[in-house]
Design an enzyme around this catalytic site. Structure first.
Site, PDB file in Angstrom:
ATOM      1  N   SER A  10      -2.913  -3.598  -3.285  1.00 56.02           N
ATOM      2  CA  SER A  10      -2.336  -2.508  -3.289  1.00 56.02           C
ATOM      3  C   SER A  10      -3.387  -1.517  -2.327  1.00 56.02           C
ATOM      4  O   SER A  10      -4.934  -1.437  -2.719  1.00 56.02           O
ATOM      5  CB  SER A  10      -2.113  -1.804  -3.611  1.00 56.02           C
ATOM      6  OG  SER A  10      -1.076  -0.931  -3.183  1.00 56.02           O
TER       7      SER A  10
ATOM      8  N   SER B  62       0.656  -1.211  -0.500  1.00 51.68           N
ATOM      9  CA  SER B  62       0.111  -0.584  -0.532  1.00 51.68           C
ATOM     10  C   SER B  62       0.834   1.471   0.718  1.00 51.68           C
ATOM     11  O   SER B  62       1.887   1.041   0.379  1.00 51.68           O
ATOM     12  CB  SER B  62      -1.061  -0.125   1.182  1.00 51.68           C
ATOM     13  OG  SER B  62      -1.823  -0.840   1.396  1.00 51.68           O
TER      14      SER B  62
ATOM     15  N   ASP C  97      -3.995   2.112  -2.232  1.00 50.93           N
ATOM     16  CA  ASP C  97      -3.118   3.471  -2.636  1.00 50.93           C
ATOM     17  C   ASP C  97      -4.583   4.474  -2.304  1.00 50.93           C
ATOM     18  O   ASP C  97      -5.555   4.454  -3.113  1.00 50.93           O
ATOM     19  CB  ASP C  97      -3.168   3.063  -4.270  1.00 50.93           C
ATOM     20  CG  ASP C  97      -1.560   2.419  -4.652  1.00 50.93           C
ATOM     21  OD1 ASP C  97      -0.518   1.986  -2.956  1.00 50.93           O
ATOM     22  OD2 ASP C  97      -1.887   1.620  -4.550  1.00 50.93           O
TER      23      ASP C  97
END
Length: 358
Positions: A271, A233, A273
């Site tokens: 991830s 992340s 983000d």
């Protein structure tokens, strides 16, 4: 020379705009950053980072804000109210994935106990995270409310410590030691003279690029070669003193993802983000209570946003790279070892590509 831990220390300049005095989020007037770093025994490598948009009572003087989700595999708390109302009412806190509830409790308590907040019955704490479970015993949930409150209490202006500190203590970026990174840009006076600051917590993968040089490919160290997982992340916090409303702050936040992309990040399936964008302009603050039903404040026109977009892209790219240059080799849980970025090799590549200045 290699003891220097920021990209510009080595003559590498990202973009065309100039950074502020500290080349940090704290170049935005009034902004403060604090860390609590927790390194204990062989398996605890975690921490907390706090960001205060201003030094006053943030609940009583809320700030315009927006959150953009680049890829939503994460546990960001407080998103929906920011999306609905367009403001932020607490410090922003970053930590590890399983410590989000603890951090929320701490920030709620911090807010309730501030003077003037005696009758407050609802608090929207904004807490971001990345997973540091490879290097740290994340299941042990070692972050306490005291750690969070310490990070808030320690928040200050001036230079910001980067690398293996705070919420970046146990994070990994492009298969190397990541961490906290920061950078800023100051617009020319003809574009308003505003400052944009970015702070990142890097814990993601892809194919690393530095100033356009395909470093990951040249090192043979990238996700598709199975050297490491691309999942992870990246938390990105963008603050500016430009007078912006939540709509244009969301537009600004989107540009941080372009900065991540310029470093080779791919926002993989696994991830999280997220970009949190805030305007610290005093004229744009939103009082908790007011007798006036009409709220008036200045806001930049859409046509004035482009220089801020560029500033955000450049500062995000450099902040991510600073997290890598500041990161130091770390051994943690179960003897797992993550090496620091091989700066010597990377700088040779940059020199050969003509990316360094004397």
């Amino acid at each position: 020379m290699l003891s220097q831990n920021r990209l510009r220390d080595h003559g590498v300049e990202i973009g065309v705009l100039q950074p502020g005095q500290f080349n940090a989020l704290t170049d935005v007037p009034g902004v403060q950053v604090g860390h609590t770093t927790i390194i204990q025994g062989d398996d605890i490598r975690t921490g907390v980072t706090s960001i205060l948009p201003h030094s006053g009572n943030i609940f009583q003087e809320k700030v315009p804000a927006a959150i953009y989700v680049g890829n939503g595999f994460g546990k960001l708390a407080g998103y929906t109210q920011v999306k609905e109302l367009g403001n932020l009412e607490t410090p922003i806190v970053l930590t590890n994935t399983l410590s989000v509830p603890t951090a929320m409790n701490a920030v709620i308590g911090y807010t309730l106990h501030q003077p003037e907040n005696e009758n407050v019955r609802s608090v929207n704490a904004v807490i971001g995270e990345t997973n540091d479970g490879y290097l740290s015993d994340i299941r042990g949930r070692h972050v306490t409310e005291e750690h969070v409150l310490k990070a808030i209490k320690n928040a200050k202006s001036g230079p910001v410590t980067e690398g293996n500190v705070g919420a970046g203590t146990g994070t990994i970026c492009f298969g190397f030691k990541g961490g906290i990174g920061t950078s800023s840009r100051v617009l020319p006076k003809k574009s308003g003279g505003y400052t944009v600051g970015v702070l990142v917590q890097t814990n993601f993968g892809g194919v690393l690029q530095v100033a356009g040089v395909e470093v990951g490919k040249k090192l043979g160290h990238y996700s598709n070669s199975f050297k490491y997982s691309p999942d992870g992340s990246c938390m990105m916090v963008v603050l500016t003193d430009a007078p912006l409303d939540s709509r244009n702050l969301e537009r600004l936040a989107k540009r941080a993802m372009l900065g991540l992309s310029r470093t080779g990040g791919i926002a993989s399936n696994g991830s999280g983000d997220y970009v949190i964008a805030v305007s610290t302009a005093k004229a744009c603050r939103i009082p908790y209570q007011s007798d006036d039903p009409i709220q008036l404040h200045p806001t930049l026109r859409n046509g004035a946003m482009t220089p801020l977009f560029l500033a955000t892209i450049e500062a995000t790219e450099e902040a991510i790279l600073n997290s890598l240059f500041a990161g130091e080799t770390m051994i943690g849980r179960d003897g797992h070892k993550i090496e620091a970025l091989p700066k010597g090799k990377v700088l040779e590549m940059l020199k050969e590509a003509g990316k360094t200045t004397p």
